[in-house]
Design a protein around this motif. Structure first.
Motif, PDB file in Angstrom:
ATOM      1  N   VAL A  34       0.850  -1.191   0.000  1.00  0.00           N
ATOM      2  CA  VAL A  34       0.000   0.000   0.000  1.00  0.00           C
ATOM      3  C   VAL A  34       0.888   1.243   0.000  1.00  0.00           C
ATOM      4  O   VAL A  34       1.712   1.421   0.902  1.00  0.00           O
ATOM      5  CB  VAL A  34      -0.931   0.017   1.227  1.00  0.00           C
ATOM      6  CG1 VAL A  34      -1.792   1.282   1.226  1.00  0.00           C
ATOM      7  CG2 VAL A  34      -1.816  -1.236   1.246  1.00  0.00           C
ATOM      8  N   PRO A  35       0.764   2.108  -1.011  1.00  0.00           N
ATOM      9  CA  PRO A  35       1.619   3.306  -1.057  1.00  0.00           C
ATOM     10  C   PRO A  35       1.264   4.301   0.043  1.00  0.00           C
ATOM     11  O   PRO A  35       0.142   4.324   0.548  1.00  0.00           O
ATOM     12  CB  PRO A  35       1.330   3.896  -2.439  1.00  0.00           C
ATOM     13  CG  PRO A  35      -0.004   3.361  -2.814  1.00  0.00           C
ATOM     14  CD  PRO A  35      -0.125   2.015  -2.171  1.00  0.00           C
ATOM     15  N   LYS A  53      11.477   4.038  -2.462  1.00  0.00           N
ATOM     16  CA  LYS A  53      10.649   2.869  -2.169  1.00  0.00           C
ATOM     17  C   LYS A  53       9.183   3.128  -2.474  1.00  0.00           C
ATOM     18  O   LYS A  53       8.498   2.302  -3.098  1.00  0.00           O
ATOM     19  CB  LYS A  53      10.810   2.477  -0.690  1.00  0.00           C
ATOM     20  CG  LYS A  53      10.049   1.207  -0.321  1.00  0.00           C
ATOM     21  CD  LYS A  53      10.282   0.836   1.131  1.00  0.00           C
ATOM     22  CE  LYS A  53       9.501  -0.424   1.498  1.00  0.00           C
ATOM     23  NZ  LYS A  53       9.689  -0.799   2.928  1.00  0.00           N
ATOM     24  N   ASN A  54       8.664   4.290  -2.052  1.00  0.00           N
ATOM     25  CA  ASN A  54       7.259   4.604  -2.293  1.00  0.00           C
ATOM     26  C   ASN A  54       6.987   4.819  -3.782  1.00  0.00           C
ATOM     27  O   ASN A  54       5.940   4.411  -4.304  1.00  0.00           O
ATOM     28  CB  ASN A  54       6.847   5.845  -1.502  1.00  0.00           C
ATOM     29  CG  ASN A  54       5.351   5.900  -1.245  1.00  0.00           C
ATOM     30  OD1 ASN A  54       4.767   4.958  -0.720  1.00  0.00           O
ATOM     31  ND2 ASN A  54       4.727   6.996  -1.628  1.00  0.00           N
ATOM     32  N   LEU A  55       7.927   5.442  -4.472  1.00  0.00           N
ATOM     33  CA  LEU A  55       7.770   5.648  -5.917  1.00  0.00           C
ATOM     34  C   LEU A  55       7.781   4.314  -6.662  1.00  0.00           C
ATOM     35  O   LEU A  55       7.057   4.141  -7.657  1.00  0.00           O
ATOM     36  CB  LEU A  55       8.871   6.563  -6.446  1.00  0.00           C
ATOM     37  CG  LEU A  55       8.816   8.028  -5.981  1.00  0.00           C
ATOM     38  CD1 LEU A  55      10.018   8.801  -6.506  1.00  0.00           C
ATOM     39  CD2 LEU A  55       7.515   8.699  -6.422  1.00  0.00           C
ATOM     40  N   GLU A  56       8.575   3.353  -6.166  1.00  0.00           N
ATOM     41  CA  GLU A  56       8.588   2.014  -6.767  1.00  0.00           C
ATOM     42  C   GLU A  56       7.231   1.333  -6.585  1.00  0.00           C
ATOM     43  O   GLU A  56       6.737   0.653  -7.496  1.00  0.00           O
ATOM     44  CB  GLU A  56       9.689   1.163  -6.138  1.00  0.00           C
ATOM     45  CG  GLU A  56      11.093   1.530  -6.592  1.00  0.00           C
ATOM     46  CD  GLU A  56      12.160   0.703  -5.893  1.00  0.00           C
ATOM     47  OE1 GLU A  56      11.800  -0.034  -4.929  1.00  0.00           O
ATOM     48  OE2 GLU A  56      13.333   0.785  -6.290  1.00  0.00           O
ATOM     49  N   ILE A  57       6.618   1.510  -5.398  1.00  0.00           N
ATOM     50  CA  ILE A  57       5.298   0.929  -5.143  1.00  0.00           C
ATOM     51  C   ILE A  57       4.265   1.532  -6.095  1.00  0.00           C
ATOM     52  O   ILE A  57       3.432   0.820  -6.667  1.00  0.00           O
ATOM     53  CB  ILE A  57       4.877   1.165  -3.672  1.00  0.00           C
ATOM     54  CG1 ILE A  57       5.784   0.378  -2.722  1.00  0.00           C
ATOM     55  CG2 ILE A  57       3.421   0.765  -3.459  1.00  0.00           C
ATOM     56  CD1 ILE A  57       5.547   0.679  -1.260  1.00  0.00           C
ATOM     57  N   LEU A  58       4.335   2.863  -6.279  1.00  0.00           N
ATOM     58  CA  LEU A  58       3.407   3.535  -7.197  1.00  0.00           C
ATOM     59  C   LEU A  58       3.593   3.040  -8.632  1.00  0.00           C
ATOM     60  O   LEU A  58       2.617   2.876  -9.376  1.00  0.00           O
ATOM     61  CB  LEU A  58       3.602   5.051  -7.130  1.00  0.00           C
ATOM     62  CG  LEU A  58       3.122   5.737  -5.853  1.00  0.00           C
ATOM     63  CD1 LEU A  58       3.520   7.208  -5.860  1.00  0.00           C
ATOM     64  CD2 LEU A  58       1.615   5.605  -5.714  1.00  0.00           C
ATOM     65  N   LEU A  59       4.844   2.797  -9.018  1.00  0.00           N
ATOM     66  CA  LEU A  59       5.121   2.283 -10.356  1.00  0.00           C
ATOM     67  C   LEU A  59       4.570   0.867 -10.520  1.00  0.00           C
ATOM     68  O   LEU A  59       3.958   0.539 -11.547  1.00  0.00           O
ATOM     69  CB  LEU A  59       6.625   2.292 -10.622  1.00  0.00           C
ATOM     70  CG  LEU A  59       7.070   1.772 -11.999  1.00  0.00           C
ATOM     71  CD1 LEU A  59       6.455   2.614 -13.115  1.00  0.00           C
ATOM     72  CD2 LEU A  59       8.594   1.766 -12.103  1.00  0.00           C
ATOM     73  N   MET A  60       4.781   0.015  -9.497  1.00  0.00           N
ATOM     74  CA  MET A  60       4.229  -1.346  -9.530  1.00  0.00           C
ATOM     75  C   MET A  60       2.712  -1.311  -9.619  1.00  0.00           C
ATOM     76  O   MET A  60       2.097  -2.076 -10.367  1.00  0.00           O
ATOM     77  CB  MET A  60       4.662  -2.112  -8.273  1.00  0.00           C
ATOM     78  CG  MET A  60       6.140  -2.458  -8.210  1.00  0.00           C
ATOM     79  SD  MET A  60       6.628  -3.021  -6.543  1.00  0.00           S
ATOM     80  CE  MET A  60       5.510  -4.399  -6.313  1.00  0.00           C
ATOM     81  N   GLN A  61       2.109  -0.404  -8.874  1.00  0.00           N
ATOM     82  CA  GLN A  61       0.652  -0.248  -8.880  1.00  0.00           C
ATOM     83  C   GLN A  61       0.175   0.162 -10.271  1.00  0.00           C
ATOM     84  O   GLN A  61      -0.821  -0.368 -10.783  1.00  0.00           O
ATOM     85  CB  GLN A  61       0.256   0.804  -7.838  1.00  0.00           C
ATOM     86  CG  GLN A  61      -1.227   1.024  -7.693  1.00  0.00           C
ATOM     87  CD  GLN A  61      -1.520   2.003  -6.576  1.00  0.00           C
ATOM     88  OE1 GLN A  61      -1.830   1.600  -5.466  1.00  0.00           O
ATOM     89  NE2 GLN A  61      -1.432   3.291  -6.863  1.00  0.00           N
TER      90      GLN A  61
END
Length: 419
Positions: A34-35, A53-61
């Motif tokens: 969860v971002p 790390k958070n930007l990577e999560i947003l990209l994965m999302q």
């Protein structure tokens, strides 16, 4: 010369396939983190939102949702080329809405992300000229129905039954009484049948979700659906803020207040936010009552589709109305409701509790994201000038009167059941 793309499956079946795919992937262990969107006033750049790390999560999302959207476009015969241009824009606008909703002050006044996503879309849609091909590529109903299928994973029967049968009893009484009153009122005000059905369901069941489910059941006009959704969100905000203070002023218990909020406020997020202002018990009861109404969503959509099939009959060659066959009823039935009910039953009775606890955070995040994407799309494709030119003020008056009736009747029922 343009070519017509083949529609492999109807949109409602595509939604079931897409929603089920997301659920299966989650159950197999691919859980999207969860971002983080939390930030304090005037310090957004100093938070963890923009760290790697958070930007990577947003990209994965983004990769996950655009892959689902591409598959949806392929299955329903829409232009993938246009989707690849439009979807990233919608996603970025939605992320902006989630970012605004993550502010501490905004959260303190309980404003939901969907309100910002709708507002951003409306501002752009009404002040800038959007090309027709761009609007055509906005798969609003596809996105919101995926969110509805995922919503089924959070409607756990054991949680509802733990609170006793009173929540279900109240939900049933409120839905039946308020729906019939709204339906009768719309008929008296000579509102067209599509708006009548959408308004009645939105006021009585669960707001936006019910309006969309009803629109799917009657194959309703998307512009009329946008009109009803706008009315729901406009009234939900003041109700969410002021009803807890009214309950405190009249000295209502947390149980009665929770049942009142859960039964009368139309969006689940607003119910949770409003209930949390009162206390833990109010939050618990309000959530249970709202989930009980969500359970009735599938049954209501089924009943509405049957009613619509019998009342909206076409004349045959002899000039007599044709009786709807089982095939006609089945064709008009909103198939995404099957996905909603199946997800609820599977997560209630087949998936172990530990697994539900593990995957619910990721699925709830994706559910909220699909809803936010849909609301951004609704805003982009809604032009107020066209909307109010095609609809009189009568539907708005009917909605407000029905909402007042809903608030009063729900309070009476809540007082007798929980007082």
């Amino acid at each position: 010369m343009s070519t017509i793309k083949k529609e492999w499956v109807h949109e409602d079946w595509a939604v079931v396939i897409l929603g089920a795919s997301i659920i299966v992937i989650s159950l197999l262990g691919f859980l999207l983190p969860v971002p983080n969107f939390n930030w304090e006033s005037l310090s957004v750049l100093n938070t963890d939102i923009f760290n790697i790390k958070n930007l990577e999560i947003l990209l994965m999302q983004f990769v996950l949702v655009i892959a689902v959207a591409i598959l949806g476009a392929f299955l329903t015969g829409k232009s993938i080329k246009h989707l690849l241009i439009v979807f990233p824009v919608v996603y970025l606008l939605t992320i902006l809405a989630l970012l605004l909703a993550g502010n501490d002050f905004v959260k303190s006044i309980n404003l939901e992300a969907v309100i910002f996503s709708l507002s951003i879309g409306l501002l752009i849609g009404n002040f800038f000229k959007i090309p027709a091909w761009f609007r055509a590529a906005l798969s609003t109903e596809l996105y919101v129905k995926i969110g509805l299928v995922l919503l089924g994973t959070s409607v756990i029967f054991s949680d509802i039954l733990k609170a006793g049968s009173l929540g279900l009893v109240q939900a049933l009484l409120v839905v039946l009484s308020v729906w019939y009153f709204a339906f009768w009122l719309c008929k008296k005000l000579k509102i067209d049948q599509e708006l009548t059905m959408m308004i009645s369901s939105a006021v009585s069941i669960c707001g936006v979700s019910a309006a969309i489910a009803t629109s799917g059941a009657i194959q309703g006009n998307s512009k009329k659906l946008s009109y009803v959704i706008s009315m729901v969100l406009i009234t939900a905000i003041p109700m969410m803020i002021f009803m807890p203070y009214l309950a405190q002023y009249f000295g209502l218990s947390q149980e009665v207040t929770g049942a009142w909020l859960g039964g009368s406020i139309d969006t689940t997020g607003a119910v949770v936010a409003s209930g949390s202002l009162v206390g833990e018990e109010a939050l618990k009861i309000s959530t249970i009552v709202k989930f009980s109404q969500n359970v009735l969503l599938g049954l209501a959509a089924f009943a509405i589709s049957i009613y619509w099939s019998f009342t909206q009959t076409k004349n045959n060659e002899a000039g007599r109305p044709e009786k709807p066959t089982l095939k006609i009823i089945w064709d008009r039935f909103p198939k995404f409701v099957i996905g909603f009910i199946a997800a609820s039953l599977i997560f209630s009775f087949l998936v172990p509790t530990e697994t539900v606890s593990t995957v619910k955070g990721s699925l709830k995040n994706l559910q909220g994201l699909w809803f936010a994407l849909a609301f951004t799309s609704i805003g982009l494709e809604t032009n107020f000038k066209d909307l109010f030119a095609e609809n009189s003020k009568q539907p708005f008056y009917a909605f407000l009167i029905a909402q007042v009736f809903n608030v009063v009747v729900t309070l009476v029922i809540a007082y007798f059941l929980f007082g």
